[in-house]
Design a protein around this motif. Structure first.
Motif, PDB file in Angstrom:
ATOM      1  N   ALA A  58     -28.278  13.710  -5.327  1.00 16.74           N
ATOM      2  CA  ALA A  58     -28.529  13.065  -4.080  1.00 16.74           C
ATOM      3  C   ALA A  58     -28.615  11.658  -4.109  1.00 16.74           C
ATOM      4  CB  ALA A  58     -30.396  13.370  -3.868  1.00 16.74           C
TER       5      ALA A  58
ATOM      6  N   GLN B 112     -24.972  10.513  -3.368  1.00 13.09           N
ATOM      7  CA  GLN B 112     -24.598  10.739  -1.892  1.00 13.09           C
ATOM      8  C   GLN B 112     -24.982   9.590  -1.113  1.00 13.09           C
ATOM      9  OE1 GLN B 112     -25.674  14.672  -0.644  1.00 13.09           O
ATOM     10  NE2 GLN B 112     -24.534  15.613  -2.340  1.00 13.09           N
ATOM     11  N   ASN B 113     -26.505   9.293  -1.401  1.00 15.36           N
ATOM     12  CA  ASN B 113     -26.994   8.351  -0.640  1.00 15.36           C
ATOM     13  C   ASN B 113     -26.594   7.109  -0.909  1.00 15.36           C
ATOM     14  OD1 ASN B 113     -29.423   6.060  -0.991  1.00 15.36           O
ATOM     15  ND2 ASN B 113     -29.774   7.259   0.613  1.00 15.36           N
TER      16      ASN B 113
ATOM     17  N   PRO C  25     -31.766   5.059  -6.076  1.00 15.61           N
ATOM     18  CA  PRO C  25     -32.654   5.100  -4.929  1.00 15.61           C
ATOM     19  C   PRO C  25     -33.775   5.891  -5.286  1.00 15.61           C
ATOM     20  CG  PRO C  25     -30.843   6.337  -4.379  1.00 15.61           C
ATOM     21  CD  PRO C  25     -30.736   5.737  -5.804  1.00 15.61           C
TER      22      PRO C  25
ATOM     23  N   ILE D 212     -35.136   8.493  -3.000  1.00 12.64           N
ATOM     24  CA  ILE D 212     -34.295   9.864  -2.559  1.00 12.64           C
ATOM     25  C   ILE D 212     -34.259  10.677  -3.721  1.00 12.64           C
ATOM     26  CG2 ILE D 212     -31.987  10.364  -2.270  1.00 12.64           C
ATOM     27  CD1 ILE D 212     -33.266   9.197   0.066  1.00 12.64           C
TER      28      ILE D 212
END
Length: 276
Positions: free
Chosen positions: A26, A29-30, A261, A264
């Motif tokens: 995640a 990807q962020n 992040p 996230i």
């Protein structure tokens, strides 16, 4: 995946239950980083040796190391940083152009997890269940900040060896082993840290008497029977999700030289908050 995709992952056995994949992918990807976090099961030392040899490529940037390889991977590495050397266990592997460097994010990740839930630990009595890689990181993290740490492990030889090492490095802290935790005199403000796999299948490990004005931390990711028992008598509790998040964030920053992040990653982990 493409030829340019950077590779990270989790090494250990068993690892199917881990939440690391969701958190790291995640975050990747962020931030739009061309990388992937994979499952890298290694049931045997031979599997670990073969996998480590394959890591000496430019595509590989790092990995997390979990049970049972936090110590067995050390002879296969080129370097250890100061923290990993002091703890004697590795939970993060970084590749610098094929040079494999062992690090440990468990210790700092554990302290950051306590801080997140406002758990005071300085000068509190500490009782640790376990003497493996996670217990090593926790005791080294806490030793500079507390006056006493007691260790219980099914193998007393491992517990005694850990105590010997800790006494050499932290002479201002008192370290003891405990043969029977049920006879331990639990003081107010004691922090109990459970560092073994016991509880994953519903077991309750041998533990000291629980009292209301103490904190119980279980490094497993779920509401274990030990945590439930502690909550019933009014003790503060924390499961392993917070530590998982913070040690993962440190590893991520080492691999990709950027701040991860956290929001996230926390949402991807999606734990049921267990601090009370």
């Amino acid at each position: 995946m493409t030829p340019q995709t950077q590779i990270t992952g989790l090494i250990g056995h068993p690892i199917a239950h881990s939440k690391s994949y969701a958190m790291h992918n995640a975050a990747l990807q962020n931030l739009k980083i061309p990388a992937v976090y994979l499952s890298l099961p290694c049931p045997t030392p031979k599997d670990l040796q073969n996998l480590t040899s394959a890591f000496r490529t430019h595509a590989f940037v790092g990995a997390n190391i979990t049970t049972p390889h936090k110590k067995t991977i050390i002879p296969l590495l080129d370097q250890l940083d100061g923290t990993a050397q002091r703890i004697g266990a590795v939970n993060t592997l970084c590749s610098n152009n094929g040079i494999l460097v062992g690090k440990n994010s468990d210790a700092e990740g554990f302290l950051n997890a306590l801080k997140e839930d406002n758990i005071e630990y300085k000068n509190h009595p500490i009782f640790v269940i376990g003497a493996g890689g996670a217990a090593r990181a926790i005791t080294h993290a806490l030793a500079p900040h507390v006056t006493s740490i007691t260790i219980y492990n099914r193998s007393m030889a491992r517990a005694k060896q850990l105590v010997i090492e800790l006494r050499e490095q932290y002479p201002e802290c008192t370290f003891d082993t405990c043969i029977d935790p049920t006879t331990y005199c639990t003081e107010p403000d004691t922090i109990l840290v459970q560092c073994t796999p016991l509880g994953r299948k519903g077991e309750i490990p041998p533990h000291p008497p629980l009292i209301a004005n103490m904190t119980v931390v279980d490094l497993l990711y779920t509401q274990t029977p030990l945590l439930q028992k502690a909550q019933q008598i009014g003790a503060k509790t924390q499961d392993g999700n917070a530590m998982l998040l913070h040690q993962a964030a440190l590893s991520f920053s080492w691999w990709f030289s950027c701040s991860p992040p956290l929001t996230i990653m926390r949402e991807a982990n999606n734990p049921i908050r267990s601090f009370s």
